[in-house]
Design a protein around this motif. Sequence first.
Motif: not given
Length: 128
Positions: A56-64, A107-117
Amino acid sequence: MKTRKQIAAEKKRCNSHNCAQAILHTYADVAGISEEAAMNIAGAFGGGMGCMEGTCGALVGAGLVLGLANKDKVKSMKQMHQVMTKFQERNGATQCKLLKGVGTKVMLRECPDCVADAAEFLEEELNQ
């Protein structure tokens, strides 16, 4: 006033940012980079890294953000492990493909919700 979590999710919801960009752009000040640099750095990580539906890109962003903010590999990896574990526990997956239900039609989670998490768990680590 909106929280960073809400701001990041809105950036994804309105389709102005990919998931990684939504996180890194929102936390650019914490990462010590410009918003423009954040958009460029995270630009290739949409759609689960190059639209390959991987992590998930949101996780990549968090790692960055963690890497840039900490400037300490060991600390960043430990915190990223925590972010990934919490995300997995909440959502049942860390792969874009599984989160979106590609192949499973569930679908387990929508993208905006993944970003929020991801933003929520990132903040928890940054505040330690």
